[in-house]
Design a protein around this motif. Structure first.
Motif, PDB file in Angstrom:
ATOM      1  N   CYS A 115      12.371  43.340  24.150  1.00  0.00           N
ATOM      2  CA  CYS A 115      12.925  43.002  25.459  1.00  0.00           C
ATOM      3  C   CYS A 115      12.307  41.682  25.927  1.00  0.00           C
ATOM      4  CB  CYS A 115      12.648  44.123  26.464  1.00  0.00           C
ATOM      5  SG  CYS A 115      13.252  45.754  25.933  1.00  0.00           S
ATOM      6  N   ARG A 116      12.679  41.235  27.124  1.00  0.00           N
ATOM      7  CA  ARG A 116      12.160  39.971  27.645  1.00  0.00           C
ATOM      8  C   ARG A 116      12.080  40.027  29.165  1.00  0.00           C
ATOM      9  NH1 ARG A 116      17.453  35.992  26.513  1.00  0.00           N
ATOM     10  NH2 ARG A 116      18.919  37.220  27.801  1.00  0.00           N
ATOM     11  N   LEU A 117      11.027  39.420  29.699  1.00  0.00           N
ATOM     12  CA  LEU A 117      10.811  39.334  31.139  1.00  0.00           C
ATOM     13  C   LEU A 117      11.048  37.901  31.592  1.00  0.00           C
ATOM     14  CD1 LEU A 117       7.476  41.349  31.455  1.00  0.00           C
ATOM     15  CD2 LEU A 117       9.719  42.090  32.260  1.00  0.00           C
ATOM     16  N   PRO A 118      11.852  37.687  32.618  1.00  0.00           N
ATOM     17  CA  PRO A 118      12.102  36.313  33.091  1.00  0.00           C
ATOM     18  C   PRO A 118      10.858  35.729  33.744  1.00  0.00           C
ATOM     19  CG  PRO A 118      13.078  37.900  34.590  1.00  0.00           C
ATOM     20  CD  PRO A 118      12.574  38.692  33.409  1.00  0.00           C
ATOM     21  N   LEU A 119      10.561  34.470  33.438  1.00  0.00           N
ATOM     22  CA  LEU A 119       9.410  33.812  34.046  1.00  0.00           C
ATOM     23  C   LEU A 119       9.663  33.536  35.522  1.00  0.00           C
ATOM     24  CD1 LEU A 119       6.716  32.921  32.697  1.00  0.00           C
ATOM     25  CD2 LEU A 119       7.561  30.577  32.851  1.00  0.00           C
ATOM     26  N   SER A 120      10.916  33.375  35.883  1.00  0.00           N
ATOM     27  CA  SER A 120      11.309  33.097  37.261  1.00  0.00           C
ATOM     28  C   SER A 120      12.099  34.265  37.814  1.00  0.00           C
ATOM     29  CB  SER A 120      12.151  31.817  37.329  1.00  0.00           C
ATOM     30  OG  SER A 120      12.666  31.614  38.636  1.00  0.00           O
ATOM     31  N   SER A 121      11.947  34.525  39.107  1.00  0.00           N
ATOM     32  CA  SER A 121      12.681  35.613  39.752  1.00  0.00           C
ATOM     33  C   SER A 121      14.090  35.194  40.160  1.00  0.00           C
ATOM     34  CB  SER A 121      11.915  36.104  40.986  1.00  0.00           C
ATOM     35  OG  SER A 121      11.908  35.103  41.997  1.00  0.00           O
ATOM     36  N   GLU A 122      14.430  33.954  39.908  1.00  0.00           N
ATOM     37  CA  GLU A 122      15.772  33.481  40.247  1.00  0.00           C
ATOM     38  C   GLU A 122      16.829  34.328  39.547  1.00  0.00           C
ATOM     39  OE1 GLU A 122      18.518  29.428  39.855  1.00  0.00           O
ATOM     40  OE2 GLU A 122      16.526  29.542  38.944  1.00  0.00           O
ATOM     41  N   MET A 123      17.898  34.636  40.254  1.00  0.00           N
ATOM     42  CA  MET A 123      18.969  35.446  39.702  1.00  0.00           C
ATOM     43  C   MET A 123      19.535  34.801  38.441  1.00  0.00           C
ATOM     44  SD  MET A 123      20.674  38.283  40.225  1.00  0.00           S
ATOM     45  CE  MET A 123      20.437  38.642  41.972  1.00  0.00           C
ATOM     46  N   LEU A 124      19.598  35.585  37.358  1.00  0.00           N
ATOM     47  CA  LEU A 124      20.142  35.126  36.069  1.00  0.00           C
ATOM     48  C   LEU A 124      19.412  33.881  35.554  1.00  0.00           C
ATOM     49  CD1 LEU A 124      23.968  35.535  36.815  1.00  0.00           C
ATOM     50  CD2 LEU A 124      22.460  37.146  35.649  1.00  0.00           C
ATOM     51  N   SER A 125      18.102  33.839  35.782  1.00  0.00           N
ATOM     52  CA  SER A 125      17.338  32.651  35.384  1.00  0.00           C
ATOM     53  C   SER A 125      17.373  32.416  33.876  1.00  0.00           C
ATOM     54  CB  SER A 125      15.886  32.767  35.854  1.00  0.00           C
ATOM     55  OG  SER A 125      15.217  33.837  35.195  1.00  0.00           O
ATOM     56  N   ILE A 126      17.293  33.491  33.071  1.00  0.00           N
ATOM     57  CA  ILE A 126      17.317  33.321  31.613  1.00  0.00           C
ATOM     58  C   ILE A 126      18.687  32.835  31.161  1.00  0.00           C
ATOM     59  CG2 ILE A 126      17.049  34.469  29.393  1.00  0.00           C
ATOM     60  CD1 ILE A 126      15.085  36.376  30.646  1.00  0.00           C
ATOM     61  N   ALA A 131      12.846  30.090  31.085  1.00  0.00           N
ATOM     62  CA  ALA A 131      11.893  30.637  30.122  1.00  0.00           C
ATOM     63  C   ALA A 131      11.690  32.127  30.355  1.00  0.00           C
ATOM     64  CB  ALA A 131      10.554  29.906  30.241  1.00  0.00           C
ATOM     65  N   TYR A 132      11.191  32.812  29.323  1.00  0.00           N
ATOM     66  CA  TYR A 132      10.937  34.242  29.436  1.00  0.00           C
ATOM     67  C   TYR A 132       9.739  34.630  28.570  1.00  0.00           C
ATOM     68  CZ  TYR A 132      13.398  34.498  24.937  1.00  0.00           C
ATOM     69  OH  TYR A 132      13.775  34.325  23.633  1.00  0.00           O
ATOM     70  N   ILE A 133       9.209  35.814  28.845  1.00  0.00           N
ATOM     71  CA  ILE A 133       8.061  36.369  28.139  1.00  0.00           C
ATOM     72  C   ILE A 133       8.521  37.561  27.292  1.00  0.00           C
ATOM     73  CG2 ILE A 133       5.875  37.623  28.415  1.00  0.00           C
ATOM     74  CD1 ILE A 133       5.587  34.707  29.004  1.00  0.00           C
ATOM     75  N   PRO A 134       8.145  37.638  26.008  1.00  0.00           N
ATOM     76  CA  PRO A 134       8.507  38.813  25.197  1.00  0.00           C
ATOM     77  C   PRO A 134       7.884  40.086  25.761  1.00  0.00           C
ATOM     78  CG  PRO A 134       7.714  37.007  23.820  1.00  0.00           C
ATOM     79  CD  PRO A 134       7.407  36.628  25.237  1.00  0.00           C
ATOM     80  N   PHE A 135       8.628  41.171  25.671  1.00  0.00           N
ATOM     81  CA  PHE A 135       8.186  42.466  26.187  1.00  0.00           C
ATOM     82  C   PHE A 135       8.633  43.523  25.178  1.00  0.00           C
ATOM     83  CE2 PHE A 135       8.729  45.645  29.947  1.00  0.00           C
ATOM     84  CZ  PHE A 135       7.521  46.247  29.624  1.00  0.00           C
ATOM     85  N   THR A 136       7.716  43.967  24.314  1.00  0.00           N
ATOM     86  CA  THR A 136       8.055  44.873  23.221  1.00  0.00           C
ATOM     87  C   THR A 136       7.570  46.289  23.501  1.00  0.00           C
ATOM     88  OG1 THR A 136       7.901  43.057  21.637  1.00  0.00           O
ATOM     89  CG2 THR A 136       7.848  45.286  20.744  1.00  0.00           C
ATOM     90  N   PHE A 137       8.426  47.269  23.230  1.00  0.00           N
ATOM     91  CA  PHE A 137       8.085  48.682  23.368  1.00  0.00           C
ATOM     92  C   PHE A 137       7.805  49.249  21.974  1.00  0.00           C
ATOM     93  CE2 PHE A 137      10.210  47.688  27.213  1.00  0.00           C
ATOM     94  CZ  PHE A 137       9.796  48.589  28.178  1.00  0.00           C
ATOM     95  N   ASN A 138       6.567  49.675  21.765  1.00  0.00           N
ATOM     96  CA  ASN A 138       6.172  50.232  20.476  1.00  0.00           C
ATOM     97  C   ASN A 138       6.198  51.766  20.555  1.00  0.00           C
ATOM     98  OD1 ASN A 138       5.611  47.676  19.251  1.00  0.00           O
ATOM     99  ND2 ASN A 138       3.729  47.587  20.454  1.00  0.00           N
ATOM    100  N   PHE A 139       7.374  52.324  20.260  1.00  0.00           N
ATOM    101  CA  PHE A 139       7.503  53.775  20.244  1.00  0.00           C
ATOM    102  C   PHE A 139       6.984  54.318  18.910  1.00  0.00           C
ATOM    103  CE2 PHE A 139      10.758  52.603  23.356  1.00  0.00           C
ATOM    104  CZ  PHE A 139      10.483  53.505  24.369  1.00  0.00           C
ATOM    105  N   ARG A 140       6.422  55.514  18.953  1.00  0.00           N
ATOM    106  CA  ARG A 140       5.899  56.110  17.726  1.00  0.00           C
ATOM    107  C   ARG A 140       6.249  57.593  17.670  1.00  0.00           C
ATOM    108  NH1 ARG A 140      -0.666  56.592  18.608  1.00  0.00           N
ATOM    109  NH2 ARG A 140      -0.621  58.006  20.389  1.00  0.00           N
TER     110      ARG A 140
END
Length: 274
Positions: A115-126, A131-140
């Motif tokens: 997944c990805r988190l937007p660096l800016s809170s602006e609507m539809l910024s990505i 820019a955005y930050i990676p956001f990975t869910f490690n399910f096990r």
């Protein structure tokens, strides 16, 4: 404006040839972002994958397709969280045939839940190229022919700039990972309650260069050898609470001691008679 350009140029042409991360779709450093507000709902999207091989789905322009996290039964909305707030959230998701087969890939680590988190809170910024930050869910868990065993206890760690400047309310890094000792048996059509423990880190010292005109301080937001895993806000809240409790206990003990002294103190007349 000239000083800003010189600062960015110095960062890009340093002796180690370091490149700022993240950059926008044009490969430029995002100098101006719209910060989040404390408690603001943070929404994010995730890569959509083919259930047969886990490969990305692409649109007609050959761009990766992103979509929301599965909907939570509790809110009827995709999983989200409040910016800068430590919280525990339950999210019950239903395993459709597609989601079930995707989790087979995630648990077997054939494909990441990216997944990805937007660096800016602006609507539809990505979507606008931000820019955005990676956001990975490690399910096990474990994969069986007839069912899945999934660890539903998830720690979510998010790093934000190490200050309390409202104009820098954004993200440094984020990750979610299974942290329980139990699994839940799931088959197609059943529901699973994911227990998310979200914790924010805003007290990490930065080991690197500072002083450039950037979205936030540049450098390694490094965990120290020993540290308290909580934000400054929570830490100071605990300090304040401890101080208040200590003061009340001291007052109570002193009050009892004074009362006892008065109770056994002889009156003047009695002292003279003795």
């Amino acid at each position: 404006m000239l000083l800003r350009s010189l600062g960015v140029l110095a960062l890009a042409t340093s002796s180690c040839a370091l490149q700022w991360f993240p950059v926008n779709s044009k490969g430029e450093i995002p100098l101006e972002i719209e910060p989040f507000e404390k408690g603001q709902e943070v929404q994010f999207d995730c890569i959509q994958r083919n259930i047969d091989n886990g490969e990305h789905k692409f649109d007609q322009q050959n761009k990766i397709i992103y979509g929301p996290f599965p909907k939570c039964k509790e809110t009827s909305k995709p999983f989200s969280f409040a910016y800068g707030v430590n919280q525990d959230i339950n999210c019950t998701i239903e395993f459709s045939d597609e989601l079930y087969h995707l989790f087979q890939l995630y648990i077997h680590e054939d494909a990441p839940f990216s997944c990805r988190l937007p660096l800016s809170s602006e609507m539809l910024s990505i979507e606008k190229g931000g820019a955005y930050i990676p956001f990975t869910f490690n399910f096990r868990g474990e994969i069986s022919e007839s069912h899945l065993d999934i660890d539903s206890s998830m720690n979510v760690l998010i790093t934000k700039p190490s200050n309390d400047l409202a104009e820098q309310y954004t993200f440094i890094s984020a990750v979610a990972f299974g942290s329980g000792t139990n699994t839940t048996r799931i088959v197609i059509g059943e529901e699973l309650t994911l227990n998310f423990a979200i914790r924010w880190f805003d007290s990490l010292s930065v080991k690197g260069k500072t002083g450039y005109d950037l979205p936030y301080d540049d450098g390694f937001y490094k965990f120290p050898m020993s540290f308290i895993p909580m934000s400054y806000t929570v830490f100071y809240s605990y300090i304040s609470l401890t101080s208040v409790v200590t003061a009340l206990m001291t007052l109570l003990i002193t009050y009892k001691w004074v009362n006892q002294k008065r109770r056994y103190m002889p009156l003047d007349n009695e002292s003279k008679q003795d």
